[in-house]
Write an enzyme that holds these catalytic residues in place. Structure first.
Site, mmCIF file in Angstrom:
data_model
loop_
_atom_site.group_PDB
_atom_site.id
_atom_site.type_symbol
_atom_site.label_atom_id
_atom_site.label_comp_id
_atom_site.label_asym_id
_atom_site.label_seq_id
_atom_site.Cartn_x
_atom_site.Cartn_y
_atom_site.Cartn_z
ATOM 1 N N SER A 294 1.011 -1.263 0.178
ATOM 2 C CA SER A 294 0.057 -0.061 -0.005
ATOM 3 C C SER A 294 0.887 1.284 -0.119
ATOM 4 O O SER A 294 1.532 1.346 -0.768
ATOM 5 C CB SER A 294 -0.788 -0.171 1.305
ATOM 6 O OG SER A 294 -1.886 0.992 1.124
ATOM 7 N N LYS B 84 -0.443 -4.000 -3.597
ATOM 8 C CA LYS B 84 -1.754 -3.388 -3.246
ATOM 9 C C LYS B 84 -1.817 -2.076 -3.742
ATOM 10 O O LYS B 84 -1.258 -1.151 -3.554
ATOM 11 C CB LYS B 84 -2.019 -3.245 -1.939
ATOM 12 C CG LYS B 84 -3.250 -2.532 -1.418
ATOM 13 C CD LYS B 84 -3.500 -2.441 0.035
ATOM 14 C CE LYS B 84 -4.605 -1.907 0.456
ATOM 15 N NZ LYS B 84 -4.878 -0.334 -0.088
ATOM 16 N N GLN C 241 -8.944 2.836 -0.036
ATOM 17 C CA GLN C 241 -10.234 2.862 0.738
ATOM 18 C C GLN C 241 -10.531 4.027 1.529
ATOM 19 O O GLN C 241 -9.781 4.885 1.730
ATOM 20 C CB GLN C 241 -9.776 1.689 1.770
ATOM 21 C CG GLN C 241 -9.861 0.330 1.443
ATOM 22 C CD GLN C 241 -8.595 -0.230 0.486
ATOM 23 O OE1 GLN C 241 -7.506 0.094 1.155
ATOM 24 N NE2 GLN C 241 -9.001 -0.689 -0.433
#
Length: 529
Positions: free
Chosen positions: A300, A325, A329
């Site tokens: 991420s 990733k 979100q």
């Protein structure tokens, strides 16, 4: 040796949850409806079903639990990073990402049936009051905490509370065989996300970031400024094992390395809206050389940092292919303290590549735990085994080929040290041994000075032999595990006696990626003026 079970500090105890729940997040506007479902007919259908079950179903059913399970099942059909956060877990996760909590400033574990202090947070309430590592907390506000099988959550709830409130504790100090009373005033306790920074050489610095929380940029700047005052010209930024966090915080850190108007990252949502983030003129390390360490657990926001620097031809990415990733979100509250983190966009590195690895609704746990698959296909031990897709090839401004489709592929590959795994099997047992040893020798070990410890710890091998004597059949100990057992012994003594910074300094003494960085330092092709 006692079969005591060590419990990690709060922020480590939540690491597994963090690896699933936290991700890159943007400040998107909240949906006006505030509901999980947009259609009023769908909302009514779900509410009606729950009412039927609650009032008419033949058996008694916990409808709250039923609804939680339903929400999880819905999100499982989407992607691996859209997740449900129950109200019972929300506050703890939020504290970790905020980088602080209110408490008394200790880390603890259950030693037998006693709540035992493993470390005291420097300058926290317990430190100021005089509590020491090794103290057994017997009573807190007339609540007996020994002789019971207490859960971590219960203990944390007992010791935490509102800021400036007080808790009275009675402790047993073993090495003095005495009972002591303290009154602790609860205060805000930092949860460090930059646990270590120091100089590797006269001009090469090192900073470890283990997550991107609200306080991470400030911690990073403190570390960067301190090392620059020590004449740091080049930096190792260690993002190994970092599961990610806030995208905005990652962008601030990247900005320290890139020149004004360089593209950092861009996101694209379902409607095709693109949001771009650019570097500003405020960077303090734009001229410095940087090495970024990544591995298969770097995810991420860690990948955003590595990708932005790689695509802008800044520095060298060292290690192994990152997690993969590339989804963003947004947290949305559900009205009862619970929330969902819903994937609302994808992010792309400056060259335009998505590094999201493939997934489907059947991926399940294998999505998060593909380390074995990577090992079996050889990519953890051989860089040539990393599969890249030519159709996802991109080119940086200086002509370097980079690839999308699943993680950041490093510029310089470093294999896992397979022999180290023999030693890692001992890590938990060594934790138990180290605590017991320190606990039985506190009057001696508390006087060990850091520099002397670093240079002379167990030079005669007596502590190593004491640990190995715990094994009835030493012939079963793999010979190649001994150097790592020695390393872990020294590192865990450092953690018990000093802090995380000294722990990482010890752990890095024989680190393969740092060895590679030092090799690169000797090659003119990787030295930037």
């Amino acid at each position: 040796m006692k079969n005591s079970k060590i419990y990690y500090p709060l922020f480590l105890a939540l690491a597994v949850a963090l690896g699933i729940f936290i991700g890159s997040m943007l400040n998107f506007p909240q949906n006006n409806s505030g509901f999980l479902f947009n259609s009023s007919s769908q909302e009514a259908k779900i509410k009606r079903l729950i009412n039927y079950i609650q009032y008419d179903y033949v058996d008694k059913v916990d409808t709250d639990s039923l609804l939680d399970g339903t929400i999880r099942n819905i999100l499982d059909k989407l992607d691996p990073h859209s997740v449900y956060i129950p109200a019972s877990e929300h506050d703890a996760i939020a504290e970790t990402m905020n980088g602080e909590f209110v408490g008394v400033g200790i880390r603890f574990f259950m030693n037998g049936d006693s709540l035992t202090v493993s470390n005291v947070v420097k300058d926290g309430p317990s430190d100021r009051a005089g509590i020491e590592a090794g103290d057994r907390i017997l009573i807190a506000d007339n609540d007996t905490l020994y002789g019971k099988q207490l859960e971590n959550d219960y203990i944390i709830k007992t010791l935490k509370g509102e800021e400036n409130t007080k808790v009275k504790v009675k402790v047993y100090r073993k090495y003095k065989d005495t009972l002591l009373n303290f009154t602790l005033k609860r205060a805000t306790i930092p949860l460090e996300s930059v646990p270590s920074y120091y100089m590797l050489t006269d001009t090469l610095g090192y900073i470890k970031i283990d997550k991107f929380a609200n306080t991470t940029y400030d911690e990073f700047k403190t570390a960067l400024n301190a090392l620059q005052k020590k004449n740091m010209k080049r930096l190792v930024l260690d993002l190994r094992g970092n599961p990610g966090g806030y995208l905005g915080i990652a962008n601030q850190i990247i900005d320290e390395f890139l020149e004004k108007d360089k593209l950092i990252v861009f996101t694209k949502n379902k409607g095709g809206k693109i949001d771009k983030s650019f570097a500003t003129a405020k960077g303090d390390f734009e001229k410095g050389q940087v090495y970024v360490l990544i591995d298969e657990s770097s995810a991420s926001a860690s990948e955003i940092v590595a990708g932005a620097l790689q695509d802008n031809d800044k520095g060298v990415i060292v290690g192994r292919r990152s997690f993969g990733k590339g989804l963003v979100q947004q947290e949305m509250e559900l009205g009862d303290g619970s929330a969902v983190r819903l994937t609302v966009s994808r992010y792309y590195t400056p060259t335009g590549r998505s590094i999201q690895k493939p997934y489907n609704s059947e991926s399940g746990a294998s999505y998060y735990n593909d380390r074995l698959e990577r090992y079996n296909n050889g990519e953890l031990t051989n860089g040539d085994s990393i599969k890249v897709i030519d159709s996802l090839k991109f080119v940086t401004p200086k002509g370097k080929s980079v690839y999308g489709g699943g993680g950041i592929v490093p510029d310089v590959f470093v294999s896992i040290d397979t022999t180290a795994y023999f030693g890692r099997f001992h890590f938990r047992a060594i934790q138990d041994f180290v605590f017991e040893y320190v606990d039985n020798h506190r009057e001696v070990t508390k006087n060990w000075q850091v520099n002397d410890f670093r240079q002379n710890f167990d030079n005669d091998g007596e502590i190593l032999r004491e640990y190995l004597s715990l094994f009835d059949d030493q012939s079963k100990l793999a010979a190649e595990s001994i150097p790592y057992i020695k390393l872990y012994l020294k590192a865990l003594f450092a953690r018990n006696l000093y802090d995380e910074n000294v722990f990482y300094q010890v752990m890095n003494e024989n680190d393969e990626m740092l060895k590679k960085v030092k090799e690169l330092e000797m090659k003119i092709d990787y030295i930037k003026p």
